[in-house]
Design an enzyme around this catalytic site. Structure first.
Site, PDB file in Angstrom:
ATOM      1  N   HIS A 137      48.397  44.501  32.724  1.00 51.26           N
ATOM      2  CA  HIS A 137      47.470  45.887  32.412  1.00 51.26           C
ATOM      3  C   HIS A 137      46.923  46.484  33.323  1.00 51.26           C
ATOM      4  O   HIS A 137      45.753  46.947  33.310  1.00 51.26           O
ATOM      5  CB  HIS A 137      46.492  45.193  31.352  1.00 51.26           C
ATOM      6  CG  HIS A 137      46.015  46.128  30.447  1.00 51.26           C
ATOM      7  ND1 HIS A 137      45.403  47.387  30.652  1.00 51.26           N
ATOM      8  CD2 HIS A 137      46.382  46.004  28.889  1.00 51.26           C
ATOM      9  CE1 HIS A 137      45.361  47.766  29.301  1.00 51.26           C
ATOM     10  NE2 HIS A 137      45.541  47.165  28.291  1.00 51.26           N
ATOM     11  N   HIS A 180      45.678  41.586  22.364  1.00 49.29           N
ATOM     12  CA  HIS A 180      45.594  40.870  23.906  1.00 49.29           C
ATOM     13  C   HIS A 180      45.167  39.407  23.865  1.00 49.29           C
ATOM     14  O   HIS A 180      44.456  39.266  25.064  1.00 49.29           O
ATOM     15  CB  HIS A 180      44.748  41.847  24.829  1.00 49.29           C
ATOM     16  CG  HIS A 180      45.308  43.329  25.050  1.00 49.29           C
ATOM     17  ND1 HIS A 180      46.618  43.411  24.846  1.00 49.29           N
ATOM     18  CD2 HIS A 180      44.727  44.408  25.471  1.00 49.29           C
ATOM     19  CE1 HIS A 180      47.036  44.749  25.101  1.00 49.29           C
ATOM     20  NE2 HIS A 180      45.778  45.598  25.508  1.00 49.29           N
ATOM     21  N   GLU A 183      52.626  48.811  30.131  1.00 50.34           N
ATOM     22  CA  GLU A 183      52.617  47.444  29.894  1.00 50.34           C
ATOM     23  C   GLU A 183      54.059  47.071  29.328  1.00 50.34           C
ATOM     24  O   GLU A 183      54.184  47.255  28.260  1.00 50.34           O
ATOM     25  CB  GLU A 183      51.630  47.136  28.901  1.00 50.34           C
ATOM     26  CG  GLU A 183      50.326  47.670  29.395  1.00 50.34           C
ATOM     27  CD  GLU A 183      49.254  47.827  28.031  1.00 50.34           C
ATOM     28  OE1 GLU A 183      49.403  46.889  27.210  1.00 50.34           O
ATOM     29  OE2 GLU A 183      48.565  48.956  28.004  1.00 50.34           O
TER      30      GLU A 183
HETATM   31  C1  BGC Z   1      46.064  48.975  24.223  1.00 48.39           C
HETATM   32  C2  BGC Z   1      44.800  50.063  23.764  1.00 48.39           C
HETATM   33  C3  BGC Z   1      43.660  49.425  24.182  1.00 48.39           C
HETATM   34  C4  BGC Z   1      43.751  49.047  25.659  1.00 48.39           C
HETATM   35  C5  BGC Z   1      42.587  48.614  26.336  1.00 48.39           C
HETATM   36  C6  BGC Z   1      46.007  48.734  25.544  1.00 48.39           C
HETATM   37  O1  BGC Z   1      46.993  48.063  25.982  1.00 48.39           O
HETATM   38  O2  BGC Z   1      47.197  49.531  23.612  1.00 48.39           O
HETATM   39  O3  BGC Z   1      45.023  50.378  22.394  1.00 48.39           O
HETATM   40  O4  BGC Z   1      42.590  50.513  23.848  1.00 48.39           O
HETATM   41  O5  BGC Z   1      44.646  48.290  25.827  1.00 48.39           O
HETATM   42  O6  BGC Z   1      41.999  47.670  25.571  1.00 48.39           O
END
Ligand code: BGC
Length: 381
Positions: free
Chosen positions: A207, A133, A344
């Site tokens: 998110h 991310h 997402e």
């Molecule tokens: C990921 C997860 C992660 C979450 C929050 C999601 O987009 O796929 O693996 O734990 O975000 O961090």
């Protein structure tokens, strides 16, 4: 007789016109202070209302959707996204990206490394050995420049951010823009655009954790999900794609027909073990670049329905497996495991290291554009 008829027609037209004006007058956008970051930057909260009274609160810190209301079958509004009431909580709690814009690269890049034009780039590593991310300080943790805008479709806020060459290890100065519009069709529409002065990689996403019973109200296991995808992206134990695009048929990843999230989530399936539940990308059917239906989620008790439309090739369906009750939300209720789900929209994880996946390379002079719509409705609408 004739005159009376003309009078009544004129009167009806006037009534229609005034109710339309009243309805339109209800759409609004206001801005208020949401506090300051530790570095003293001012942060705002934008409150968007559409003509029906649906409301979104969005902050320019991380482009976070703080709250979003949607009607149920009894025409009652509830706030359907997880979040906090105050900036302080977003700044200090170990926040799992609640409602944020994710960039430059949503999802994982293996070992935080990739090659572009013969150069190896090393990114910040923040998820085991991998990059997740956008790194340690991704787009979810920066202050964007905000500007409110009234559009014929509904109130909007335009957020812009310049990510400097080398930020979190990425090449190129990247100018990113995210426009949130709360449309009068009860949609939260997100238009992303970006440009760079040097080749880089990009995978922007959003998110929000949704709970269509209202944030903090139970888990999401009874929500019924449909995903318009014949294939998904299997991963290894660290959620890095194997490279295969596997068929969903005959697996717990088949959501071609509406199925409760909880129906198969605990099945003895290697991919569910790796993800701790669902935490995978589905390959959306249809042509990437065209706006098409990715997923529909229907909550059976209160009747809220959410559709996700996107131009992106994939959608990460994450069932809040790592929420553990340690965070308390806006209504003062804790967020236990699986009390929210994310859809997402994005390119597939680790695309910079997977030549067979649709490319995430952005070159100088070639603008990036992407659109995702979260549309809310009631059954039968
Ligand atoms: C990921 C997860 C992660 C979450 C929050 C999601 O987009 O796929 O693996 O734990 O975000 O961090």
């Amino acid at each position: 007789m004739k005159r009376r008829y003309i009078y009544s027609v004129v009167l009806t037209l006037l009534l229609l016109l005034s109710s339309a004006v009243v309805a339109l007058a209800q759409a609004s956008i206001t801005k208020q202070s949401f506090g300051k970051t530790a570095a003293g930057e001012n942060v705002d909260l934008y409150i968007l209302k559409n003509v029906h009274g649906m409301e979104a609160k969005i902050t320019n810190y991380g482009g976070i959707v703080v709250s979003l209301t949607a009607l149920d079958r009894n025409r009652a509004y509830a706030d359907v996204v997880l979040g906090f009431n105050d900036l302080e909580s977003y700044l200090t709690k170990n926040d799992p990206y609640l409602g944020a814009i994710i960039g430059r690269f949503g999802n994982r890049i293996a070992k935080g490394r990739f090659n572009l034009n013969g150069v190896e780039y090393k990114l910040a590593v923040n998820n085991g050995e991998n990059h997740l991310h956008g790194g340690i300080k991704g787009f979810d943790k920066v202050v964007w420049t905000g500007r409110e805008m009234s559009t014929p479709n509904g109130p909007a806020v335009v957020l812009t951010y310049l990510s400097k060459d080398g930020e979190e290890g990425y090449p190129g100065n990247l100018r990113a823009s995210v426009t949130y519009t709360l449309t009068n069709k009860n949609e939260l529409r997100i238009d992303y655009s970006a440009s760079t002065d040097k080749a880089t990689v990009i995978n922007l996403t959003h998110h929000s954790y949704f709970n269509l019973l209202g944030e903090g109200n139970s888990d999401i296991l009874q929500h019924r999900v449909t995903i318009n995808a014949d294939r998904f992206v299997p991963t290894d134990a660290e959620s890095i794609p194997t490279g295969e695009l596997a068929k969903v048929v005959g697996t717990p990843f088949d959501f071609l027909k509406a199925t409760a999230i909880g129906a198969r989530i605990n099945q003895d399936h290697e991919q569910l073990k790796f993800g701790n539940g669902y935490d995978h990308t589905w390959v959306i059917n249809g042509r990437p670049g065209t706006l098409r239906l990715a997923a529909t989620v229907a909550e059976p008790v209160q009747g809220r329905v959410m559709e996700v439309w996107t131009t992106e090739p994939g959608v990460q369906f994450y069932t809040g497996n790592f929420l553990d009750g340690s965070l308390t939300g806006k209504a003062g209720k804790p967020y236990p495991r699986r009390s929210g789900f994310c859809l997402e929209t994005q390119h597939y994880p680790d695309s910079p290291n997977q030549p067979a996946f649709p490319t995430t390379t952005l070159r100088r002079g070639a603008p990036f554009r992407s659109t995702t719509i979260y549309r809310f409705r009631m059954p039968g609408q």
